[in-house]
Enzyme design. Structure first.
Site, PDB file in Angstrom:
ATOM      1  N   HIS A  37       0.838  -1.207   0.000  1.00 41.62           N
ATOM      2  CA  HIS A  37       0.000   0.000   0.000  1.00 41.62           C
ATOM      3  C   HIS A  37       0.871   1.254   0.000  1.00 41.62           C
ATOM      4  O   HIS A  37       0.610   2.215  -0.726  1.00 41.62           O
ATOM      5  CB  HIS A  37      -0.872   0.049   1.259  1.00 41.62           C
ATOM      6  CG  HIS A  37      -1.861  -1.068   1.392  1.00 41.62           C
ATOM      7  ND1 HIS A  37      -1.772  -2.012   2.383  1.00 41.62           N
ATOM      8  CD2 HIS A  37      -2.978  -1.360   0.687  1.00 41.62           C
ATOM      9  CE1 HIS A  37      -2.780  -2.845   2.292  1.00 41.62           C
ATOM     10  NE2 HIS A  37      -3.529  -2.492   1.270  1.00 41.62           N
ATOM     11  N   ASP A 150      -3.708  -6.925  -7.488  1.00 44.98           N
ATOM     12  CA  ASP A 150      -5.094  -7.304  -7.773  1.00 44.98           C
ATOM     13  C   ASP A 150      -5.349  -6.983  -9.243  1.00 44.98           C
ATOM     14  O   ASP A 150      -6.029  -6.008  -9.590  1.00 44.98           O
ATOM     15  CB  ASP A 150      -6.039  -6.538  -6.845  1.00 44.98           C
ATOM     16  CG  ASP A 150      -5.725  -6.835  -5.386  1.00 44.98           C
ATOM     17  OD1 ASP A 150      -6.090  -7.908  -4.909  1.00 44.98           O
ATOM     18  OD2 ASP A 150      -5.040  -6.003  -4.750  1.00 44.98           O
ATOM     19  N   GLN A 153      -8.855  -6.712 -10.695  1.00 46.27           N
ATOM     20  CA  GLN A 153      -9.504  -5.503 -10.168  1.00 46.27           C
ATOM     21  C   GLN A 153      -9.033  -4.269 -10.941  1.00 46.27           C
ATOM     22  O   GLN A 153      -9.841  -3.405 -11.304  1.00 46.27           O
ATOM     23  CB  GLN A 153      -9.154  -5.345  -8.685  1.00 46.27           C
ATOM     24  CG  GLN A 153      -9.514  -4.001  -8.096  1.00 46.27           C
ATOM     25  CD  GLN A 153      -9.283  -3.970  -6.595  1.00 46.27           C
ATOM     26  OE1 GLN A 153     -10.095  -4.475  -5.853  1.00 46.27           O
ATOM     27  NE2 GLN A 153      -8.178  -3.390  -6.164  1.00 46.27           N
ATOM     28  N   SER A 185       0.340  -8.776   1.273  1.00 45.96           N
ATOM     29  CA  SER A 185      -1.119  -8.746   1.325  1.00 45.96           C
ATOM     30  C   SER A 185      -1.542  -8.621   2.779  1.00 45.96           C
ATOM     31  O   SER A 185      -0.922  -9.222   3.664  1.00 45.96           O
ATOM     32  CB  SER A 185      -1.693 -10.046   0.731  1.00 45.96           C
ATOM     33  OG  SER A 185      -3.053 -10.192   1.094  1.00 45.96           O
TER      34      SER A 185
HETATM   35  P1  AMP Z   1      -6.426  -3.553  -0.504  1.00 46.08           P
HETATM   36  O1  AMP Z   1      -6.281  -2.800   0.776  1.00 46.08           O
HETATM   37  O2  AMP Z   1      -5.972  -4.960  -0.423  1.00 46.08           O
HETATM   38  O3  AMP Z   1      -7.793  -3.376  -1.104  1.00 46.08           O
HETATM   39  O4  AMP Z   1      -5.418  -2.857  -1.516  1.00 46.08           O
HETATM   40  C1  AMP Z   1      -5.479  -1.493  -1.807  1.00 46.08           C
HETATM   41  C2  AMP Z   1      -4.637  -1.218  -3.040  1.00 46.08           C
HETATM   42  O5  AMP Z   1      -3.291  -1.588  -2.768  1.00 46.08           O
HETATM   43  C3  AMP Z   1      -5.112  -2.023  -4.247  1.00 46.08           C
HETATM   44  O6  AMP Z   1      -5.003  -1.219  -5.405  1.00 46.08           O
HETATM   45  C4  AMP Z   1      -4.139  -3.170  -4.256  1.00 46.08           C
HETATM   46  O7  AMP Z   1      -3.948  -3.735  -5.539  1.00 46.08           O
HETATM   47  C5  AMP Z   1      -2.871  -2.491  -3.779  1.00 46.08           C
HETATM   48  N1  AMP Z   1      -1.949  -3.486  -3.220  1.00 46.08           N
HETATM   49  C6  AMP Z   1      -2.168  -4.336  -2.188  1.00 46.08           C
HETATM   50  N2  AMP Z   1      -1.096  -5.148  -2.005  1.00 46.08           N
HETATM   51  C7  AMP Z   1      -0.196  -4.796  -2.949  1.00 46.08           C
HETATM   52  C8  AMP Z   1       1.108  -5.274  -3.299  1.00 46.08           C
HETATM   53  N3  AMP Z   1       1.701  -6.271  -2.641  1.00 46.08           N
HETATM   54  N4  AMP Z   1       1.738  -4.689  -4.339  1.00 46.08           N
HETATM   55  C9  AMP Z   1       1.152  -3.668  -5.035  1.00 46.08           C
HETATM   56  N5  AMP Z   1      -0.072  -3.194  -4.748  1.00 46.08           N
HETATM   57  C10 AMP Z   1      -0.732  -3.736  -3.729  1.00 46.08           C
END
Ligand code: AMP
Length: 297
Positions: A37, A150, A153, A185
């Site tokens: 993030h 993602d 997404q 993640s």
């Molecule tokens: P989330 O909180 O899991 O919904 O993620 C929020 C944003 O951060 C989304 O656009 C995800 O794709 C991105 N994101 C989460 N984990 C990663 C990662 N390891 N590498 C790049 N982007 C990430």
């Protein structure tokens, strides 16, 4: 850093930034923030003069029986991290505030939302497309950041922005990985020490498919088998899907004779892991083969 929970306050605060002719960036998140993030947040801070990060665990993108209740949450720590990055505004609405009790209109993600994750998690991308459209409508950013982690997404959001004529630039960010290759993640905190070791099979499968491609394999089914073989070595891991697909439509390919994407989804105990990487066929004879790019480390 300012923190607001109400849509009206968020609108007003961002309107002030726009009035000062600041470029506004939005990074939508579900919190339990990690370096993945924060990489998006840093990219946003480098690009825009006013950076908004939303922290909202969106109930409508969880199917009944999924992990909405147990999804990791640590809002105080998240606020400390975002303040330290120099974020201007944290938007942290409650679910009851985001969705009126009688809300009935949703955003249909179209065919892209029906396959892969959409098949395993019915309704997931309707929830994603709806909440992202709402966030874009509330914050009205010039640019919004989404991670390639993602990947489906990201494509659904790109299509929604294009098809609904939303005035925002969608900027992708490469997958951020741990030292052993596992994609960061929020759900990784649920993995036990043994499960964490088993989870390493997921990035290993992506390394295997890139290697098979580099050795000259073009057939998409054979490339998928290269991934399945690695995943199958890990008995505690259940495969949801592996696929070699067109990077924009996510339709399965027969052969990798142009840029493609490898997708993996698997479960270890109650934890779902998804990952992906770009597949670039080696260049024509005489040119060096491109390394597969799986994002920044
Ligand atoms: P989330 O909180 O899991 O919904 O993620 C929020 C944003 O951060 C989304 O656009 C995800 O794709 C991105 N994101 C989460 N984990 C990663 C990662 N390891 N590498 C790049 N982007 C990430």
């Amino acid at each position: 850093m300012e923190r607001v929970g109400s849509k009206a306050e968020a609108r007003k605060t961002v309107a002030d930034a726009h009035a000062e002719h600041k470029t506004v960036a939005l990074v939508p998140t579900m919190g339990a923030l990690h370096d993945g993030h924060l990489a998006l947040v840093r990219a946003a801070c480098a690009r825009a003069e006013y950076v908004v990060v939303s922290v909202f665990v969106n109930p409508t993108q969880f199917a009944p029986g999924e992990d909405y209740e147990t999804y990791p949450r640590d809002i105080d720590h998240d606020m400390d991290l975002l303040a330290a990055e120099g974020v201007d505004l944290a938007f942290t609405p409650s679910a009851a505030h985001m969705y009126a009790g009688d809300a009935g209109v949703t955003v249909d993600p179209g065919p892209l939302g029906a396959r892969w994750e959409g098949e395993v998690r019915p309704g997931h991308f309707t929830g994603v497309a709806t909440v992202v459209t709402k966030l874009l409508s509330i914050v009205r950013p010039d640019v919004a950041y989404f991670g390639e982690k993602d990947y489906q997404q990201l494509q659904v959001v790109r299509r929604a922005v294009a098809d609904l004529d939303l005035a925002v630039t969608v900027t992708p960010h490469p997958v951020v990985r741990d030292r052993d290759g596992l994609a960061l993640s929020s759900r990784n905190v649920h993995l036990s020490a043994e499960e964490r070791v088993a989870a390493r099979a997921v990035p290993a499968a992506l390394e295997a498919v890139a290697e098979a491609l580099a050795w000259g394999e073009r057939d998409a089914r054979a490339l998928e088998w290269a991934m399945t073989d690695v995943l199958a070595e890990e008995p505690s891991l259940a495969i949801d899907y592996v696929a070699v697909v067109d990077p924009a439509t996510l339709e399965p390919l027969d052969a990798v004779d142009r840029a493609a994407r490898a997708l993996v989804a698997a479960r270890i105990g109650p934890t779902r892991l998804i990952d992906n990487c770009e597949l670039l066929p080696p260049a024509a004879a005489g040119e060096p083969a491109p390394a597969h790019r799986k994002g920044s480390e």
